[in-house]
Structure formats: structure tokens, C-alpha cells
Design a protein around this motif. Structure first.
Motif, PDB file in Angstrom:
ATOM      1  N   UNK A  49      38.914  42.421  32.460  1.00 52.15           N
ATOM      2  CA  UNK A  49      37.905  42.032  33.457  1.00 52.15           C
ATOM      3  C   UNK A  49      37.933  40.534  33.741  1.00 52.15           C
ATOM      4  N   UNK A  50      39.131  39.969  33.757  1.00 52.22           N
ATOM      5  CA  UNK A  50      39.319  38.575  34.131  1.00 52.22           C
ATOM      6  C   UNK A  50      39.392  38.453  35.652  1.00 52.22           C
ATOM      7  N   UNK A  51      39.465  37.218  36.096  1.00 50.06           N
ATOM      8  CA  UNK A  51      39.690  36.900  37.508  1.00 50.06           C
ATOM      9  C   UNK A  51      40.813  35.875  37.604  1.00 50.06           C
ATOM     10  N   UNK A  52      41.901  36.159  36.896  1.00 47.45           N
ATOM     11  CA  UNK A  52      43.036  35.236  36.859  1.00 47.45           C
ATOM     12  C   UNK A  52      43.680  35.124  38.232  1.00 47.45           C
ATOM     13  N   UNK A  67      48.361  30.738  35.007  1.00 40.30           N
ATOM     14  CA  UNK A  67      47.227  31.495  35.532  1.00 40.30           C
ATOM     15  C   UNK A  67      45.925  30.818  35.115  1.00 40.30           C
ATOM     16  N   UNK A  68      44.926  30.931  35.963  1.00 38.45           N
ATOM     17  CA  UNK A  68      43.613  30.369  35.640  1.00 38.45           C
ATOM     18  C   UNK A  68      42.507  31.304  36.125  1.00 38.45           C
ATOM     19  N   UNK A  69      41.475  31.436  35.294  1.00 51.53           N
ATOM     20  CA  UNK A  69      40.264  32.170  35.628  1.00 51.53           C
ATOM     21  C   UNK A  69      39.116  31.211  35.358  1.00 51.53           C
ATOM     22  N   UNK A  70      38.595  30.602  36.412  1.00 49.97           N
ATOM     23  CA  UNK A  70      37.545  29.584  36.252  1.00 49.97           C
ATOM     24  C   UNK A  70      36.217  30.208  35.821  1.00 49.97           C
ATOM     25  N   UNK A  71      35.943  31.430  36.248  1.00 52.24           N
ATOM     26  CA  UNK A  71      34.670  32.064  35.889  1.00 52.24           C
ATOM     27  C   UNK A  71      34.599  32.366  34.392  1.00 52.24           C
ATOM     28  N   UNK A  72      35.656  32.968  33.842  1.00 49.83           N
ATOM     29  CA  UNK A  72      35.668  33.350  32.433  1.00 49.83           C
ATOM     30  C   UNK A  72      36.279  32.281  31.531  1.00 49.83           C
TER      31      UNK A  72
END
Length: 194
Positions: A49-52, A67-72
Motif C-alpha cells: 500500500x505504498x505510493x512509490x 523510487x520515492x513515496x513521500x506520503x509513507x
């Protein structure tokens, strides 16, 4: 059981991708490595459940992370090289100063990382990183998929099928059908029916 069908298909495609990446890397064909960044971003998003997002969309060729997921607050390196040196080279990059408080994931896309998870790493920027939990390989991914609910497993199956599956080759189907018709045309079927 559908669960078995879904898992077997997913496992075959992920293992084949890993093998192809490894073999092609030996002859310096690295296109699958590039496409794998976005593929694994999408797959990890489904599993955790990432947002990568692929960082190359935001800024080209960032060293140390892909890759980056700023929310998580997750950053990841996707690599066909699975060595202590590769992980430490990523961990020492100054880019981590821009991602204070983020968790680092290392994704091995072609090799088993069991031994790598047992090691200790030099982490000069103090990035959140636990080798046991944050080094991911095909085995890690497959274990997660194996224990998913049937609905989530089907979703992953459909994604893998779209991304790694083969389309039906109409020319080959037509060719095989023509071969069967020609074989039947040469048979004396009048004596076979009694």
C-alpha cells in the motif's frame, strides 16, 4: 484452486524476469533494469500500500535511490546487483539528506538476498534501514503474495499478466490450425468411421 493458478503464474513470471535480467546483464543489455524500476514500484505499491513513484520522472538519474513515496516516507533502490558494497554505496549518497526520516528499501531484482539480510551496513546518514526487513527480493515478494487474500492475489495476477504476460500470437494460432487441417486432409477418414 484459483489461488494455486494465480500464484504459480505470478511465481513463474517473476522468476523468469529475474533470470532474464541476470543473463542479459552479463552481456550488457540493461533495458529490463530500466523498465523494472517502474514495474517494481507498481508491484510494491500493491503489496505494501505504498505510493512509490519512479524518481526519474521527477529528476533524472538520482544516485542511490530510484523510487520515492513521500506520503509513507519510503525511498527505494532497485538493483540487479545484490552486494553489500551496492547497498553501502547507496546509503552513503548525500541524497539521503533530502529524505530525512524516510525508510530505505533495497530491492534485488535478479538475485536472492538471504545472505545480504544477515549483514550489518555502514549507514553514514542514519537512514531508517533494517536489512532483515528492508531488503526485498523475489522470494520476499512471493512469500507475501502466497499469503494474500484471494482477491488481492487476483489483482496481482492481473497486473503481472498485463505487464509480463504474452499476448496471443494470431499468426502462430493460424499457422498451427493450418497444420492441423493439412494433417487431417491427408488422412483417409472414410475407413475410420464405422
Amino acid at each position: 484452486m484459483n489461488r494455486s493458478t494465480y500464484f504459480n503464474y505470478i511465481e513463474e513470471k517473476i522468476e523468469l524476469l529475474a533470470l532474464r535480467i541476470e543473463k542479459r546483464g552479463k552481456i550488457n543489455l540493461l533495458d529490463l533494469n530500466i523498465y523494472s524500476e517502474t514495474f517494481f514500484a507498481d508491484l510494491l505499491n500493491m503489496l505494501f500500500d505504498y505510493q512509490l513513484e519512479n524518481l526519474n520522472i521527477i529528476k533524472q538519474n538520482v544516485e542511490g535511490i530510484d523510487l520515492v513515496d513521500k506520503k509513507n516516507k519510503v525511498i527505494a533502490q532497485v538493483s540487479s546487483t545484490c552486494t553489500k558494497q551496492k547497498v553501502e554505496t547507496s546509503l552513503k549518497r548525500n541524497i539521503f539528506d533530502d529524505y530525512n526520516g524516510f525508510r530505505f528499501k533495497f530491492v534485488s531484482i535478479s538475485k536472492n538476498a538471504d545472505k545480504l539480510r544477515e549483514l550489518e551496513f555502514n549507514n553514514p546518514h542514519g537512514v531508517l534501514f533494517s536489512p532483515k526487513d528492508d531488503i526485498i527480493d523475489a522470494g520476499t515478494i512471493l512469500n507475501i503474495i502466497l499469503s494474500m487474500s484471494i482477491d488481492k492475489q487476483k489483482k496481482v495476477f492481473e497486473f503481472i499478466k498485463k505487464e509480463l504476460g504474452n499476448e496471443i500470437d494470431i499468426v502462430k494460432v493460424d499457422s498451427n490450425l493450418a497444420t492441423i487441417i493439412n494433417i487431417l486432409a491427408n488422412e483417409d477418414l472414410a475407413h475410420s468411421i464405422e
